[in-house]
Scaffold this active site. Sequence first.
Site, mmCIF file in Angstrom:
data_model
loop_
_atom_site.group_PDB
_atom_site.id
_atom_site.type_symbol
_atom_site.label_atom_id
_atom_site.label_comp_id
_atom_site.label_asym_id
_atom_site.label_seq_id
_atom_site.Cartn_x
_atom_site.Cartn_y
_atom_site.Cartn_z
ATOM 1 N N HIS A 57 62.124 32.685 -10.348
ATOM 2 C CA HIS A 57 61.809 31.319 -9.920
ATOM 3 C C HIS A 57 61.069 30.625 -11.059
ATOM 4 O O HIS A 57 60.384 31.273 -11.859
ATOM 5 C CB HIS A 57 60.940 31.334 -8.671
ATOM 6 N N GLU A 59 58.391 28.847 -11.182
ATOM 7 C CA GLU A 59 56.939 29.044 -11.200
ATOM 8 C C GLU A 59 56.573 30.429 -11.749
ATOM 9 O O GLU A 59 55.636 30.568 -12.533
ATOM 10 C CB GLU A 59 56.349 28.882 -9.795
ATOM 11 N N CYS A 87 57.621 28.532 -2.984
ATOM 12 C CA CYS A 87 57.909 29.441 -1.874
ATOM 13 C C CYS A 87 56.734 30.415 -1.721
ATOM 14 O O CYS A 87 55.778 30.392 -2.512
ATOM 15 C CB CYS A 87 59.209 30.199 -2.149
ATOM 16 N N CYS A 90 56.126 32.676 -4.881
ATOM 17 C CA CYS A 90 55.493 31.951 -5.984
ATOM 18 C C CYS A 90 54.058 31.572 -5.648
ATOM 19 O O CYS A 90 53.179 31.659 -6.508
ATOM 20 C CB CYS A 90 56.320 30.708 -6.329
#
Length: 146
Positions: A57, A59, A87, A90
């Site tokens: 992801h 992040e 999410c 993260c």
Amino acid sequence: MSEHHSPHERYMRRCIELARRALDTGDAPVGALVVADDRIVAEGIEGVRARSDVTAHAEIEALRAASKGLGTLNLTGCTLYTSVEPCVMCAYAIRLARVSLIVTGARSSDVLRPVNGWSVLTSAEILPDRPPPSTIRDVLGRECAL
């Protein structure tokens, strides 16, 4: 007439550029960056599909690069910018890294669920030894919703 943008908008515009690059590779349009002392120290682009890695992801990628570049896992004093609210995975990583401020763009539908990234970010009960980061939401939210 010249446009004046806040630093938050300037950094979020960079997240949008990164998100567009992710979209071009078939990934979700998410871009993130870490700022320390008013300079970008790391960037992350969503790469789940491009790299066949469910943890890639934007992040997480930005946190990994920041920790490596700064030589520490403790990102106290840093700001994480992300084009979409994080999410749960993260958000937990953001808390583990002790990021001081998170600035988000578009809202995520996950924030409506009982256990979501937003509650992980803001709940003092989760990782009680690591204070929740300050938060600024909806910076260029419409532009971030690619």
